[in-house]
Write a protein that holds these residues in place. Sequence first.
Motif, PDB file in Angstrom:
ATOM      1  N   LEU A   5     -13.889 122.810 -32.995  1.00 60.85           N
ATOM      2  CA  LEU A   5     -14.424 121.859 -33.989  1.00 60.85           C
ATOM      3  C   LEU A   5     -14.135 122.377 -35.393  1.00 60.85           C
ATOM      4  O   LEU A   5     -13.852 121.612 -36.320  1.00 60.85           O
ATOM      5  CB  LEU A   5     -15.931 121.654 -33.785  1.00 60.85           C
ATOM      6  CG  LEU A   5     -16.317 120.887 -32.513  1.00 60.85           C
ATOM      7  CD1 LEU A   5     -17.841 120.855 -32.331  1.00 60.85           C
ATOM      8  CD2 LEU A   5     -15.770 119.453 -32.554  1.00 60.85           C
ATOM      9  N   TYR A  37     -20.325 115.173 -29.755  1.00 55.52           N
ATOM     10  CA  TYR A  37     -19.095 115.688 -29.153  1.00 55.52           C
ATOM     11  C   TYR A  37     -19.391 116.033 -27.700  1.00 55.52           C
ATOM     12  O   TYR A  37     -20.237 116.886 -27.426  1.00 55.52           O
ATOM     13  CB  TYR A  37     -18.604 116.938 -29.883  1.00 55.52           C
ATOM     14  CG  TYR A  37     -18.376 116.709 -31.359  1.00 55.52           C
ATOM     15  CD1 TYR A  37     -17.154 116.202 -31.810  1.00 55.52           C
ATOM     16  CD2 TYR A  37     -19.373 116.979 -32.291  1.00 55.52           C
ATOM     17  CE1 TYR A  37     -16.938 115.967 -33.162  1.00 55.52           C
ATOM     18  CE2 TYR A  37     -19.176 116.751 -33.644  1.00 55.52           C
ATOM     19  CZ  TYR A  37     -17.959 116.243 -34.077  1.00 55.52           C
ATOM     20  OH  TYR A  37     -17.755 116.012 -35.409  1.00 55.52           O
ATOM     21  N   GLU A  75     -13.866 119.372 -38.110  1.00 61.38           N
ATOM     22  CA  GLU A  75     -15.112 118.642 -37.860  1.00 61.38           C
ATOM     23  C   GLU A  75     -16.307 119.444 -38.379  1.00 61.38           C
ATOM     24  O   GLU A  75     -17.363 118.890 -38.680  1.00 61.38           O
ATOM     25  CB  GLU A  75     -15.297 118.386 -36.355  1.00 61.38           C
ATOM     26  CG  GLU A  75     -14.177 117.596 -35.694  1.00 61.38           C
ATOM     27  CD  GLU A  75     -14.258 116.101 -35.948  1.00 61.38           C
ATOM     28  OE1 GLU A  75     -15.335 115.612 -36.352  1.00 61.38           O
ATOM     29  OE2 GLU A  75     -13.235 115.418 -35.766  1.00 61.38           O
TER      30      GLU A  75
END
Length: 497
Positions: free
Chosen positions: A248, A99, A253
Amino acid sequence: MELRYKSTRGGQSDVSASQAILQGLALDGGLFVPERIPTLDVSLGELSAMSYQEIAYEVMKLFLTDFTAEELRHCIACAYDDKFDTEVIAPLVKAKGAYYLELFHGATIAFKDMALSILPHLMTTAAKKNGVKNEIVILTATSGDTGKAAMAGFADVPGTRIVVFYPKDGVSPIQEKQMVTQKGDNTLVVGIHGNFDDAQSGVKAIFGDAKLHETLSKAGFQFSSANSINIGRLVPQIVYYVYAYVKLLENGELSEGEKIHVVVPTGNFGNILAAYYAKQMGVPVEKLICASNENKVLYDFFRTGQYDRNRPFILTSSPSMDILISSNLERLLYLIAEGDAGKDAELMQALSSEGKYEITEEMKEKLSDFRGYYATEEETARTIDQVYRDTGYVMDTHTAVAACAYTKYKEETKDGTKTVIASTASPYKFTRSVMEAIDGEQYGSLGDFELIDELSKISGTKVPNAIEEIRTAPVRHRTVCKKEDMKAVVLGFLGVE
Ligand SMILES: *Cc1c(COP(=O)(O)O)cnc(C)c1O
């Protein structure tokens, strides 16, 4: 409860946050650190529903305890507004198994904007709170990005002036153009014959000159710093690591409590230190991967425990990381020496007299959260090219150093923990190096702005405003000086004999 600050070298203590910000560097040459690192008092789950600005408030209120809620919210609202080209302020982009936390959406398209958008507001608020009547003179050494970001924040701010010193031959063409075209009657940009370490040492020497402080004070001036030695830079940088983690989490995620690694392209050690502070505050960060370019003092330090700046200074394609004296490492040393200011002062003394020092075994053991990697020039270029070919994502040279470091870490450890890479500059700021990495032969002969238009084409991204602004802007600053003459240049600018 009020959080007080003290010097890493023990010479100053019981200082309020606002005083520490105003002062910049402690009187003994040390850096201000909080007496303890506060922990988040809102859960990560609650934070995940908040905006960048709200998270900034929740983090910063814990450090800047002598600012009122209203003052702090006002500073945050003025800083993180439409100067940023995206409402989320720091977008996360997933590419090639990591990321990328894009920290370059502010006014000068480098991560320095994250803290320098708010520092002028913190500084002027702090001046008011402390009844400061003097004009504040911000002295800044820059490896290319801090200078422009600081001036963007301080230009024409009443009650302030700003002087920026940059290495004349050590910044990218776009970085230089951004600085020398700076507007604002209170700004001065000076190229020095020397490298970033020379600029930073020169500024620190001016800070340490007690007699000069007296002279200036009589003339109605006082110094402060916009470099990451100022705690007012470090605190706003913690915010985006908290933000990245909780976003996130919010996007599914990450699951609750899942740990991440953070990779940071490092020079002065400010950005990665902010990530470490975020970890101490309760963000589930496991490893902090410190990525260096060929000026790999920090890589050697994390491997051996010895810091040694006695080596050639190398000019690389990631100039903002061309540094051999990483100032903020002093704050980490202070933490791993468990607040032993005497030890810290001793190591810093050795660094200044011999250019090197070695930490104790006990201190070394406390560095287990960190890993150091470095990328050569060729590896950096190859990383830009490969990621572009595989995904279409174009990254800048500094971010590429980090991406390469992460690849090396993964190859070495086979560790699949989710990882956030701090993406510290827009590729438009280092266009030539980026385009040459992608196709050296084809682009070598084009001018800087032609290359910019090519980059826009191949990446499918819009040329940022920060670049459009300087396309035709007139040069306003032409001063160049020797490093011995920095003080004289400052005095001349202030009209003080
Ligand atoms: C300043 C800078 C760095 C290094 O950050 P430090 O906090 O000094 O370690 C990395 N990348 C870019 C683009 C920068 O401007």
